[in-house]
Design an enzyme around this catalytic site. Structure first.
Site, PDB file in Angstrom:
ATOM      1  N   GLN A   1       0.835  -1.198   0.000  1.00  0.00           N
ATOM      2  CA  GLN A   1       0.000   0.000   0.000  1.00  0.00           C
ATOM      3  C   GLN A   1       0.873   1.254   0.000  1.00  0.00           C
ATOM      4  OE1 GLN A   1      -2.234   1.637   3.560  1.00  0.00           O
ATOM      5  NE2 GLN A   1      -3.915   0.617   2.494  1.00  0.00           N
TER       6      GLN A   1
ATOM      7  N   SER B   1       0.758   6.242   2.999  1.00  0.00           N
ATOM      8  CA  SER B   1       1.415   7.144   3.948  1.00  0.00           C
ATOM      9  C   SER B   1       2.694   7.755   3.378  1.00  0.00           C
ATOM     10  CB  SER B   1       1.759   6.402   5.241  1.00  0.00           C
ATOM     11  OG  SER B   1       0.589   5.971   5.899  1.00  0.00           O
TER      12      SER B   1
ATOM     13  N   SER C   1       4.417  -1.771   4.025  1.00  0.00           N
ATOM     14  CA  SER C   1       4.685  -3.154   4.403  1.00  0.00           C
ATOM     15  C   SER C   1       4.938  -4.026   3.181  1.00  0.00           C
ATOM     16  CB  SER C   1       3.505  -3.729   5.196  1.00  0.00           C
ATOM     17  OG  SER C   1       3.268  -2.975   6.362  1.00  0.00           O
TER      18      SER C   1
ATOM     19  N   GLU D   1     -10.713  -2.646   6.117  1.00  0.00           N
ATOM     20  CA  GLU D   1      -9.661  -3.058   7.029  1.00  0.00           C
ATOM     21  C   GLU D   1     -10.193  -3.408   8.408  1.00  0.00           C
ATOM     22  OE1 GLU D   1      -6.686  -0.139   7.942  1.00  0.00           O
ATOM     23  OE2 GLU D   1      -5.147  -1.671   8.134  1.00  0.00           O
TER      24      GLU D   1
ATOM     25  N   GLU E   1      -5.533   8.482  17.535  1.00  0.00           N
ATOM     26  CA  GLU E   1      -6.052   9.843  17.510  1.00  0.00           C
ATOM     27  C   GLU E   1      -7.066  10.022  16.380  1.00  0.00           C
ATOM     28  OE1 GLU E   1      -2.420   9.662  19.779  1.00  0.00           O
ATOM     29  OE2 GLU E   1      -2.885   9.009  17.761  1.00  0.00           O
TER      30      GLU E   1
END
Length: 390
Positions: A125, A128, A160, A243, A375
């Site tokens: 993926q 990020s 990953s 997910e 968060e």
């Protein structure tokens, strides 16, 4: 909400347990990422041959087409048999595959979905970035159109299994004129394309499955765009919603197993005072009882969530409540283990499912980061579940 299993569901559980017992890998999962890729793909291929690959995938795409309750049973039995997560296949099975089903062209579905199910490829993926993790919409990896290609330049992080991946679900910015949620495009990137550099990141736990990925004018065919140009945020959200489904159950079962193992350890080993079994300490006994109760409560939340999901096609924002509670509880249990085991926890095991108590403690911090930080989960709960003002 009905928490009773029907005779058919109990028979299904027995079928699952028997098959897993007879076909599960006999060797432990390797520690190095390159070896994990081959281990995970081989185990995925075994599931495909046995008719269990893609337990949650519709039968029209080659999956098992299991009901939500059957998925729950599968993951409970999977974890109960001590089977490791097939991390190298996770993105393909739980992210890329479901997204392609709902948003991709028929050509892409026909080409990619069978390869994912059969355990022939690894997906990673590319979401990020160093300055766009929790605030994913701030991503700056850019792509410009050149003929029939996107030309990608930028960087991704915490990717990953990127070092061994064949394809990537990649988010890039194709337009800077609108809001930050606009102008993002979701594309299929061939990880063997020229201009891609992958650098593994070794974590404090000792693994190196995370990677940085750098793109130097990487050419991605426009035909690989999923959805429309500039509509990648919508596509990404449909990806992330998968997910937090029933697959999360396996992690809960493993956590419950760790609590029970810790209780046994507290009964059989002296505690911090070095004079009596750890469980004889009232405070330790209280914390262990609380941990066992919290794990049971988390399972009850999951069952309730499954019942709610039966009325919806995709998991809703209440899945964030499960993820948040699991993250907090994982760290609490890991910290409790360190308090009980004491200096002996520094003896790292290499043949246990959680690599020893210290390995479990170090790994627990990732629960509140991966897949969306705690968060962010609190923001989602406040906004979409509780309806609090911004």
């Amino acid at each position: 909400m009905d928490l009773d299993f029907t005779p058919e569901q109990r028979a299904f559980r027995e079928e699952v347990g028997t098959w897993l017992h007879e076909h599960k890998p006999r060797d432990p999962r390797p520690q190095e990422a390159a070896e994990q890729r081959e281990f995970d793909l081989a185990w995925q291929q075994t599931q495909w041959e046995g008719g269990w690959a893609g337990i949650a995938w519709p039968t029209e795409y080659g999956g098992r087409g299991a009901t939500l309750t059957e998925q729950l049973i599968w993951y409970e039995e999977y974890a109960a048999h001590g089977l490791p997560p097939i991390d190298a296949c996770f993105v393909g099975l739980s992210h890329a595959g479901p997204t392609l089903m709902t948003r991709a062209s028929q050509e892409h579905k026909n080409f990619h979905l069978p390869k994912i199910l059969r355990g022939e490829v690894v997906w990673c993926q590319g979401f990020s970035e160093p300055d766009a993790g929790s605030d994913l919409a701030s991503l700056r990896t850019r792509a410009v159109i050149d003929g029939d290609h996107l030309v990608v330049t930028g960087q991704k992080i915490w990717t990953s299994f990127a070092a061994g991946a064949d394809y990537q679900e990649l988010l890039v910015r194709t337009d800077n004129t609108g809001t930050k949620h606009q102008g993002i495009t979701w594309a299929i990137c061939d990880m063997h394309s020229p201009g891609i550099e992958v650098r593994p990141i070794r974590t404090m736990e000792g693994n190196a499955e995370f990677c940085e990925v750098f793109y130097d004018e990487v050419r991605v065919p426009l035909a690989n765009v999923v959805g429309e140009l500039g509509q990648g945020w919508s596509v990404a959200m449909s990806t992330l919603s998968f997910e937090r489904g029933t697959a999360f159950t396996a992690s809960q079962v493993r956590l419950a197993g760790i609590v029970e193992e810790l209780i046994d350890h507290a009964r059989e080993h002296v505690g911090p005072d070095r004079r009596r079994p750890a469980i004889a300490d009232d405070e330790i006994a209280r914390r262990l009882a609380r941990a066992r109760a919290d794990v049971a409560a988390l399972r009850a939340m999951t069952y309730a969530g499954v019942c709610r999901s039966m009325q919806s096609d995709t998991p809703g924002p209440k899945g964030s409540m499960l993820k948040l509670r699991f993250a907090d509880l994982s760290k609490e249990v890991a910290a409790l283990a360190m308090d009980i085991v004491g200096p002996e926890a520094l003896r790292r095991g290499d043949d246990r499912h959680h690599k020893g108590w210290v390995g479990n403690y170090l790994h627990s911090f990732s629960a509140s980061i991966g897949g969306g930080t705690s968060e962010i989960q609190r923001n989602i709960i406040g906004d979409r579940v509780l309806g609090l003002p911004r």
